[in-house]
Design a protein around this motif. Sequence first.
Motif, PDB file in Angstrom:
ATOM      1  N   ILE A   1       0.857   3.327  11.771  1.00 32.73           N
ATOM      2  CA  ILE A   1       1.854   3.665  10.932  1.00 32.73           C
ATOM      3  C   ILE A   1       1.776   2.621   9.577  1.00 32.73           C
ATOM      4  CG2 ILE A   1       3.365   2.046  12.383  1.00 32.73           C
ATOM      5  CD1 ILE A   1       5.846   3.723  11.436  1.00 32.73           C
ATOM      6  N   PRO A   2       1.793   3.172   8.411  1.00 31.70           N
ATOM      7  CA  PRO A   2       1.542   2.100   7.474  1.00 31.70           C
ATOM      8  C   PRO A   2       2.597   1.186   7.268  1.00 31.70           C
ATOM      9  CG  PRO A   2       1.405   4.567   6.722  1.00 31.70           C
ATOM     10  CD  PRO A   2       1.841   4.746   8.138  1.00 31.70           C
ATOM     11  N   SER A   3       2.349   0.119   6.963  1.00 30.44           N
ATOM     12  CA  SER A   3       3.080  -1.100   6.866  1.00 30.44           C
ATOM     13  C   SER A   3       4.032  -0.965   5.486  1.00 30.44           C
ATOM     14  CB  SER A   3       2.441  -2.464   6.925  1.00 30.44           C
ATOM     15  OG  SER A   3       1.729  -2.353   8.044  1.00 30.44           O
ATOM     16  N   THR A   4       5.085   0.092   5.563  1.00 25.61           N
ATOM     17  CA  THR A   4       6.059   0.098   4.600  1.00 25.61           C
ATOM     18  C   THR A   4       7.468   0.379   5.118  1.00 25.61           C
ATOM     19  OG1 THR A   4       5.306   2.522   4.827  1.00 25.61           O
ATOM     20  CG2 THR A   4       4.133   1.350   3.222  1.00 25.61           C
ATOM     21  N   LEU A   5       8.290   0.241   4.276  1.00 28.63           N
ATOM     22  CA  LEU A   5       9.803   0.340   4.537  1.00 28.63           C
ATOM     23  C   LEU A   5      10.337   0.902   3.010  1.00 28.63           C
ATOM     24  CD1 LEU A   5      12.308  -1.910   6.356  1.00 28.63           C
ATOM     25  CD2 LEU A   5      12.781  -1.468   3.879  1.00 28.63           C
ATOM     26  N   ALA A   6      11.526   1.659   3.219  1.00 29.09           N
ATOM     27  CA  ALA A   6      11.993   2.154   2.223  1.00 29.09           C
ATOM     28  C   ALA A   6      13.643   2.275   2.650  1.00 29.09           C
ATOM     29  CB  ALA A   6      11.759   3.475   1.697  1.00 29.09           C
ATOM     30  N   ALA A   7      14.338   1.696   1.766  1.00 29.85           N
ATOM     31  CA  ALA A   7      15.811   1.852   1.959  1.00 29.85           C
ATOM     32  C   ALA A   7      16.705   1.864   0.574  1.00 29.85           C
ATOM     33  CB  ALA A   7      16.257   0.305   2.421  1.00 29.85           C
ATOM     34  N   PRO A   8      17.986   2.366   0.887  1.00 31.85           N
ATOM     35  CA  PRO A   8      18.749   2.578  -0.481  1.00 31.85           C
ATOM     36  C   PRO A   8      18.529   1.537  -1.388  1.00 31.85           C
ATOM     37  CG  PRO A   8      19.916   3.171   1.238  1.00 31.85           C
ATOM     38  CD  PRO A   8      18.780   2.765   2.033  1.00 31.85           C
TER      39      PRO A   8
END
Length: 449
Positions: free
Chosen positions: A34-41
Amino acid sequence: MSIGFDFGTANCSVAHMDDQTPVLLALENDQAYIPSTLAAPTRDSVSEHLFRHRHIEPNGEVGERLLRRSIALNREEDIDLQVEDVAFGHAALDVYLSDPQETYYVKSPKSFLGAMGLHDIQLAFFEDLVCAMMANIKSQIALSGVDSSNVVIGRPINFQGRGGEDSNRQAEAILRSAARRVGFRHIEFQFEPVAAGLEYESTLTQDKTVLVVDIGGGTTDCSLIQMGPTWRHKDQRQASLIAHSGQRVGGNDLDIHLAFKQLMYPFGYKSQTLSGLEMPMTQFWNPIAINDVTAQQSFYARENLKDLKHMYKNAAQPEKLARLLTVYHETLGHRVVKNAEDIKIALSEYPQVTTQLDIVSDQVSLTVEREAMLEAIDAPKRKMMSLVEEALTQGGVKPDAVYMTGGSARSPILRSAVKQLLPDVPVVSGSYFGSVTAGLARWSKLCFG
């Protein structure tokens, strides 16, 4: 039961031992990586997500202060945070690419953990960021039915940061605290190149001296190790470790340097003001230096907008500076670096590549030649090779084999550079992405039984 956990700069993965065989677990859409990424508002959504939807308490008084502030700011923005509003891995990248202006997006938070001079609230936020990603991964482990109470987490020889051992201690402390908060009970660490070497060791029928070269997204680590049947089942390996070297230079740096040297011209790099002065170089480096907290904060700071508008007003080619303003407003630095990564991969097969840079309503066509790429990435490549030379000098012995691992070790450019340093030594490899994780799983079995 126990697991090995590679909390990587580019990707994360987890493995457990099935008898004598490491088995990687599915973490996203049946995929092991799983790519080491995060997205949030918003940035403030991370801490609230942990508390509200993961039921993870803040860490101490500073963590509580961060949580209160985050909830208050989200209420001011009228954000009613739902569990699906925070995305991870490929899903996070999709969210960011669909609406970069309205998305808080983070890639490779491991790159930030050793940064010195941070305020306590910043350190608490980085811990929450790591905690959120670990919590998502732990929930996927639970779906597989594997007991993850005992974990060995991989770490580089040196984390990114200018503080030396202080950076290393800070980064490891953040990882340990985050792991405890998400429910890992017994936590050990192992150097990533050593773990990769353990996986290679399982294939050996006689003892050898092996140089492990682990080139990841954020770091390059080299370990000169004695390995083979004599060492295979020992839980104390200090005597087998001849030399170590490591630095904060990896595949991300190749992409960033390529983006800077080849993709920033349409944004005004090397262009001039009306009076004939060259535009300040840092304004073209900072937006794409995605592994440098200070650079990112400097470019996207509110006060920098005034400087960018001044550059636009005084530009001999204002249409280029208009694109740089778009990068600022739309937070497009990650997108430009992703373009560079795609170009780098394509140029391993083709002598030149033509690509389209999508800058909201504007499109720019660019052609990059392989020789230009090689020149652009020469500085980070030389740093990587100097680490190979450092490990060899420290060890004072010639290895019987070089074992290359890590996602960036796939690069034929880097493999060729290693072969030039050791022309008579065979260069071998296993799973570029999975060897560290498999080795961590093997070490977890030695640690926890």
